[in-house]
Motif scaffolding. Structure first.
Motif, mmCIF file in Angstrom:
data_model
loop_
_atom_site.group_PDB
_atom_site.id
_atom_site.type_symbol
_atom_site.label_atom_id
_atom_site.label_comp_id
_atom_site.label_asym_id
_atom_site.label_seq_id
_atom_site.Cartn_x
_atom_site.Cartn_y
_atom_site.Cartn_z
ATOM 1 N N GLN A 37 0.834 -1.186 0.000
ATOM 2 C CA GLN A 37 0.000 0.000 0.000
ATOM 3 C C GLN A 37 0.876 1.245 0.000
ATOM 4 O OE1 GLN A 37 -2.194 -0.367 3.656
ATOM 5 N NE2 GLN A 37 -3.784 -1.651 2.749
ATOM 6 N N LEU A 38 0.228 2.363 -0.249
ATOM 7 C CA LEU A 38 0.867 3.655 -0.067
ATOM 8 C C LEU A 38 0.450 4.195 1.286
ATOM 9 C CD1 LEU A 38 2.358 6.268 -0.927
ATOM 10 C CD2 LEU A 38 0.189 7.007 -1.975
ATOM 11 N N ALA A 39 1.429 4.583 2.102
ATOM 12 C CA ALA A 39 1.168 5.185 3.408
ATOM 13 C C ALA A 39 1.877 6.525 3.478
ATOM 14 C CB ALA A 39 1.643 4.273 4.534
ATOM 15 N N GLU A 40 1.197 7.501 4.041
ATOM 16 C CA GLU A 40 1.799 8.805 4.306
ATOM 17 C C GLU A 40 2.076 8.920 5.797
ATOM 18 O OE1 GLU A 40 0.602 12.346 1.374
ATOM 19 O OE2 GLU A 40 -1.102 11.485 2.429
ATOM 20 N N VAL A 41 3.242 9.465 6.127
ATOM 21 C CA VAL A 41 3.622 9.667 7.519
ATOM 22 C C VAL A 41 3.985 11.136 7.690
ATOM 23 C CG1 VAL A 41 5.183 9.000 9.370
ATOM 24 C CG2 VAL A 41 4.465 7.295 7.683
ATOM 25 N N PHE A 42 3.219 11.861 8.504
ATOM 26 C CA PHE A 42 3.448 13.281 8.737
ATOM 27 C C PHE A 42 4.269 13.455 10.008
ATOM 28 C CE2 PHE A 42 -0.140 13.174 5.948
ATOM 29 C CZ PHE A 42 -0.055 14.333 5.182
ATOM 30 N N ALA A 43 5.272 14.324 9.938
ATOM 31 C CA ALA A 43 6.155 14.563 11.077
ATOM 32 C C ALA A 43 6.464 16.049 11.169
ATOM 33 C CB ALA A 43 7.446 13.762 10.936
ATOM 34 N N ALA A 44 6.871 16.471 12.347
ATOM 35 C CA ALA A 44 7.281 17.862 12.542
ATOM 36 C C ALA A 44 8.558 18.132 11.758
ATOM 37 C CB ALA A 44 7.482 18.154 14.023
#
Length: 238
Positions: A37-44
């Motif tokens: 799958q495609l996963a997005e991971v948001f970080a500071a």
């Protein structure tokens, strides 16, 4: 003497009220590496712990293509070989690409997903480039599923815009777990995670740790104590 038989009434014992935990069981999402799958991971902006969270889901020992734009390389740094080994990634089987523009990062990721022998494709993008829109994420998601290769897009200092990613995370680094042999040394990494969008499980909040021997993420319920919730800020002064 006459005896009158009275009907026996069925006794019903009221069930004990379920606790909040029992009424709403915690759903722990499976490791993403088991699904293409495609996963997005948001970080500071400078919280590079998101890379460890991603690497903990990459199949160990498999080749990896890692693409990042110039701003992400300057602000978040380059992948570090010995650190990669700690997550089961062989630096000799890593293809590292640094692109000048976000559009080049996305194009490189699409091309890499044409190789079915990869363990994963990882991309890092800084900010809110115009090239990163819903159409591009849709193409990445389709290519990842067709190739059977997990794809991760790490986004620093970015807002949550429309995306076709199957799972979307917000990840914040926590203080590491206690070291089993040296209380003064850092132990396994930990993260505070929020799965705010998913198509194959329910969203939720968890604290996650990394089991190095089993090469997997271990999820637990998020801490509700406000004092403990401020642990990373209090300890590291962010």
């Amino acid at each position: 003497m006459s005896v009158t038989l009275l009907p026996i009434r069925r006794l019903s014992v009221p069930a004990a009220p379920l606790s909040r935990e029992a009424a709403a069981p915690r759903l722990v999402p499976p490791p993403l590496a088991k699904a293409a799958q495609l996963a997005e991971v948001f970080a500071a902006s400078r919280d590079t712990g998101a890379t460890g969270f991603v690497l903990a889901q990459v199949p160990a020992g498999r080749p990896v293509v890692w693409v990042l734009d110039r701003m992400a390389a300057q602000e978040a740094g380059w992948p570090y070989g010995p650190g990669l080994r700690g997550f089961g990634v062989d630096p000799d089987r890593l293809v590292l690409v640094c692109a000048r523009r976000a559009a080049d990062v996305l194009w490189s990721m699409e091309e890499a997903l044409g190789c079915r022998s990869l363990g994963a494709v990882i991309g890092e993008i800084w900010g809110m480039p115009k090239a990163l829109d819903f159409t591009v994420t849709k193409r990445l998601a389709i290519r990842a599923e067709r190739a059977g290769v997990p794809c991760f897009l790490i986004r620093y200092a970015a807002e949550e815009t429309l995306s076709a990613a199957r799972r979307r995370w917000r990840v914040t680094s926590l203080a590491s777990a206690p070291h089993p042999y040296d209380p003064r040394a850092p132990g396994a990494p930990r993260w505070r995670t929020t799965l705010f969008r998913a198509r194959d499980t329910k969203p939720g909040d968890w604290e996650a740790g990394y089991d190095r021997q089993a090469h997997r993420l271990d999820f637990s319920a998020a801490v509700s104590d406000p004092a403990l919730a401020q642990e990373p800020e209090r300890r590291f002064g962010s």
